[in-house]
Design an enzyme around this catalytic site. Structure first.
Site, PDB file in Angstrom:
ATOM      1  N   ASP A  72       0.865  -1.187   0.000  1.00  0.00           N
ATOM      2  CA  ASP A  72       0.000   0.000   0.000  1.00  0.00           C
ATOM      3  C   ASP A  72       0.895   1.228   0.000  1.00  0.00           C
ATOM      4  OD1 ASP A  72      -1.806   2.022   0.355  1.00  0.00           O
ATOM      5  OD2 ASP A  72      -2.727   1.198   2.165  1.00  0.00           O
ATOM      6  N   TYR A 183      -0.230  17.363  -8.005  1.00  0.00           N
ATOM      7  CA  TYR A 183       0.042  16.282  -8.952  1.00  0.00           C
ATOM      8  C   TYR A 183       1.275  16.616  -9.794  1.00  0.00           C
ATOM      9  CZ  TYR A 183      -0.611  13.135 -12.954  1.00  0.00           C
ATOM     10  OH  TYR A 183      -0.431  12.197 -13.943  1.00  0.00           O
ATOM     11  N   LYS A 187       4.837  14.501 -10.175  1.00  0.00           N
ATOM     12  CA  LYS A 187       5.287  13.985 -11.470  1.00  0.00           C
ATOM     13  C   LYS A 187       6.636  14.597 -11.871  1.00  0.00           C
ATOM     14  CE  LYS A 187       3.258  11.130 -11.410  1.00  0.00           C
ATOM     15  NZ  LYS A 187       3.393   9.690 -11.730  1.00  0.00           N
TER      16      LYS A 187
END
Length: 320
Positions: A72, A183, A187
């Site tokens: 996880d 995000y 990235k």
């Protein structure tokens, strides 16, 4: 670019690990690697879901050699445990594909105290990679250069990272960031991580100065791929409308083809030494950004991020 997964070589005797392998790009990555004879460990948050995905693959590939590795990414203790468990089961490791990720999800702090996208997309994969690197280097020493590789999934969304690239003072950006900005930061971190891996362990690196022990690395932007990734995005109505329009106009790759970038970098004989450390978007689609931001090219930022991450993860007890 004319690559097709059918052109992959015989991968019998090789071991690969794929995070997020139960659906989407990761699922097809696992399936194609297994189809060509590799022993693949499919990392899955749910063992049951992993077993179901394997059963589906075996419907068409009865001899596929795939095992579930429960992990996880939202729980760093689970990540470390998975790495240690894997190291008791294998003596070689030829490929690590850090595929799993979440995109523009609502703000959330994990049990480890990190923003969810920052941890899932970057921190957890960094920790997982660090634990597996010694075995990968050992594996590479007995093989020709390019036989051992790491692939990090990134995105053109890195262009949405905050000013300066990485917000070291407040990586969670609860007040000053948006879901897409968080995000983008994660990235961008995947790209910078790849560059650091290549500089440290790739061709001509201090760890491989004699040509042995090279671990090649690449980061790939898979393109606009029809997966469940965007389903949980905390996007405004305009973004949701755009995503729906792109689907209607068929600007999305199916998840199967979305895996081809990854497979090329992970196992193709045509992947060249000059591509190690690079950002690759082999199947570029209309309307997608095709360049790296200035921050993604910043070697000093990559070094700073690597040092910062090792210090933070070390203080929390997640690194060796």
């Amino acid at each position: 670019m004319t690559f097709h997964p059918d052109s992959l070589p015989d991968l019998s005797g090789k071991v690969f690990v794929v995070t997020g392998g139960t659906s989407g790009i990761g699922y097809y990555t696992v399936a194609y690697l297994a189809q060509h004879g590799a022993h693949v460990y499919m990392c899955a948050r749910s063992t049951e879901k992993g077993m179901k995905a394997i059963a589906e693959i075996k419907e068409t590939q009865p001899s596929a050699n795939i095992d579930v590795l429960q992990m996880d990414l939202m729980d760093l203790s689970s990540v470390v445990a998975a790495a240690k468990r894997l190291l008791t089961m294998v003596t070689t490791l030829h490929g690590l594909i850090n595929n799993a990720g979440i995109m523009a999800t609502p703000f959330e702090i994990t049990k480890d105290g990190h923003e969810a996208q920052w941890q899932t997309n970057y921190l957890a994969h960094f920790v997982f990679t660090e634990h597996l690197l010694p075995l990968m280097i050992q594996t590479a020493k007995a093989l020709p250069p390019g036989s051992v590789r790491i692939v990090n999934l990134t995105s053109s969304g890195h262009l949405g990272a905050p000013k300066g690239g990485i917000n070291f003072s407040d990586p969670a950006m609860e007040k000053d960031g948006t879901p897409f900005m968080r995000y983008g930061q994660s990235k961008l971190a995947n790209i910078l991580h790849t560059k650091t891996l290549n500089r440290s362990y790739g061709p001509g690196s201090p760890h491989a100065s004699d040509g042995k022990g090279e671990v090649w690395a690449a980061c790939v932007h898979p393109g606009l791929v029809s997966t469940s990734l965007a389903d949980d995005a905390d996007a405004n109505w305009g973004v949701r409308l755009l995503l729906s329009l792109l689907r209607i106009l068929r600007f999305y790759w199916p998840a199967d083809k979305g895996s081809w970038n990854t497979l090329f970098c992970a196992a193709s004989q045509d992947f060249e030494v000059k591509q190690s450390g690079e950002y690759l978007e082999i199947f570029h689609r209309f309307g997608e950004p095709s360049c790296l931001s200035g921050s993604a090219k910043d070697e000093e930022l990559a070094t700073k991020l690597n040092q910062w991450t090792k210090e933070e993860m070390g203080k929390e007890g997640w690194l060796l």
